[in-house]
Design an enzyme around this catalytic site. Structure first.
Site, PDB file in Angstrom:
ATOM      1  N   ASP A  21       0.846  -1.204   0.000  1.00  0.00           N
ATOM      2  CA  ASP A  21       0.000   0.000   0.000  1.00  0.00           C
ATOM      3  C   ASP A  21       0.879   1.252   0.000  1.00  0.00           C
ATOM      4  OD1 ASP A  21       0.861  -0.072   2.608  1.00  0.00           O
ATOM      5  OD2 ASP A  21      -1.131  -0.045   3.517  1.00  0.00           O
ATOM      6  N   SER A  22       2.225   1.053   0.000  1.00  0.00           N
ATOM      7  CA  SER A  22       3.161   2.157  -0.258  1.00  0.00           C
ATOM      8  C   SER A  22       2.898   2.730  -1.652  1.00  0.00           C
ATOM      9  CB  SER A  22       4.613   1.669  -0.149  1.00  0.00           C
ATOM     10  OG  SER A  22       4.799   0.495  -0.910  1.00  0.00           O
ATOM     11  N   ASP A  28      -1.235  -6.244  -0.751  1.00  0.00           N
ATOM     12  CA  ASP A  28      -1.380  -5.644   0.584  1.00  0.00           C
ATOM     13  C   ASP A  28      -2.845  -5.265   0.793  1.00  0.00           C
ATOM     14  OD1 ASP A  28      -0.300  -4.770   2.922  1.00  0.00           O
ATOM     15  OD2 ASP A  28       0.861  -3.114   2.062  1.00  0.00           O
ATOM     16  N   LYS A  34      -1.320  -9.457   2.520  1.00  0.00           N
ATOM     17  CA  LYS A  34      -0.593  -9.023   3.723  1.00  0.00           C
ATOM     18  C   LYS A  34      -1.553  -8.205   4.580  1.00  0.00           C
ATOM     19  CE  LYS A  34       2.710  -5.674   3.777  1.00  0.00           C
ATOM     20  NZ  LYS A  34       2.153  -4.676   4.727  1.00  0.00           N
ATOM     21  N   GLU A  70      -1.698  -5.927   8.310  1.00  0.00           N
ATOM     22  CA  GLU A  70      -0.923  -5.304   9.392  1.00  0.00           C
ATOM     23  C   GLU A  70      -1.585  -5.552  10.748  1.00  0.00           C
ATOM     24  OE1 GLU A  70      -0.073  -1.136   8.787  1.00  0.00           O
ATOM     25  OE2 GLU A  70       0.663  -1.467   6.754  1.00  0.00           O
ATOM     26  N   GLU A 111       8.918  -4.382  10.556  1.00  0.00           N
ATOM     27  CA  GLU A 111       9.300  -3.060  10.044  1.00  0.00           C
ATOM     28  C   GLU A 111       9.851  -2.191  11.173  1.00  0.00           C
ATOM     29  OE1 GLU A 111       6.508  -1.199   7.401  1.00  0.00           O
ATOM     30  OE2 GLU A 111       7.650   0.668   7.337  1.00  0.00           O
TER      31      GLU A 111
END
Ligand code: KIV
Length: 279
Positions: free
Chosen positions: A46-47, A85, A114, A116, A184
């Site tokens: 999602d960057s 993501d 993915k 978080e 991270e």
């Protein structure tokens, strides 16, 4: 024949000590080159929000954008394992919505998703997803989607208590069924301790050299994104300079008339009107 990377390949790499090379990608051609060059996993992070769409926060992208870009990347990849993501709020409202959205990620071409964070809700969701045949990569330490509750962009797990907390979360994620965990911005010593005390691979970003693998944002390592550069980025290319030089040369060629040349145009002998005009 190309042997596709699977969750089994990734687990085996942790067991044999072969490091896992992960890069993000957001478009078809870049994904194709990253795959051809040998990356094991391509993550459509999602960057995307920051480096490809110009937003300040990853919270700005939703499922619509993620599905478009994940599909483009998946179409460019043959060997690597493709992970989509799950964007902010695409899995937080209800388990049903999370499963439906993750299913769309796989339908568009991803091999896994993915997610978080770690709490009771996330653990139930991960269990339901893996039970439904959707592999999940966890993400602990600094988790950008929680930036407002985490209190800013900062290294996580700097104390013994901090590392123990991340390790306990990692163990819960592992039990819920993740096939790996992104760590991270965690100090190297802590990331080593976590990696040695869980059985699934860890993929580090700003988490030192003892993780089972490393991930970098491709736009950072290729020198394409230039708004800011985190400490852990190593630049392997300077695409910004390459683009600037090429575009300056093109503009100059257009303005001076040296582009297009005779080799770069079409002619027609039957177009009498145009021929007459040029006589
Ligand atoms: O969005 C992303 O690119 C990521 C990686 C940095 C792990 O989450």
């Amino acid at each position: 024949m190309i042997k596709k990377v699977t969750v089994k390949t990734i687990q085996k790499m942790k067991e044999t000590g072969e490091k896992i090379a992960v890069l993000t990608a957001y478009d078809y051609s870049t994904a194709k080159y990253i795959d051809e060059a040998g990356a094991d996993i391509v993550l459509v992070g999602d960057s995307l929000a920051n480096v490809a769409l110009g937003y300040n926060s990853t919270q700005s992208v939703g499922m619509t954008e993620m599905l478009i870009f994940t599909g483009a990347v998946a179409r460019g990849v043959n060997r690597a394992f493709v992970i989509g993501d799950m964007p902010f709020m695409s899995y937080n409202v209800s388990i049903e919505e999370g499963i439906r959205n993750a299913g769309e990620m796989l339908r568009t071409g991803a091999n896994a998703v993915k997610i978080e964070g770690c709490n009771d809700y996330i653990l139930s969701l991960i269990k339901r997803l893996t039970d439904s045949g959707i592999p999940v990569l966890g993400h602990l330490g600094f988790t950008p989607q929680y930036i407002n509750t985490q209190g800013g962009y900062s290294v996580q797990g700097k104390s013994d208590e901090g590392v123990d907390l991340i390790l306990s979360q990692a163990k819960l994620l592992e039990k819920a069924g993740v096939f790996g965990i992104v760590l991270e911005m965690v100090p190297e010593e802590g990331a080593k301790y976590i990696t040695e005390n869980i059985s699934v691979p860890t993929i580090g970003i700003g988490a030192g050299k003892y993780c089972s693998g490393q991930v970098m944002v491709s736009d950072d390592m290729l020198g394409k994104f230039s708004d800011y550069q985190p400490r852990f980025v190593r630049k392997y290319a300077d695409i910004k300079t390459t683009v600037l030089e090429a575009v300056k040369e093109y503009c100059n060629d257009v303005k001076t008339g040296s582009y297009p040349s005779e080799d770069e145009v079409f002619h027609s002998e039957t177009l009498t009107k145009a021929n007459a005009l040029s006589e």
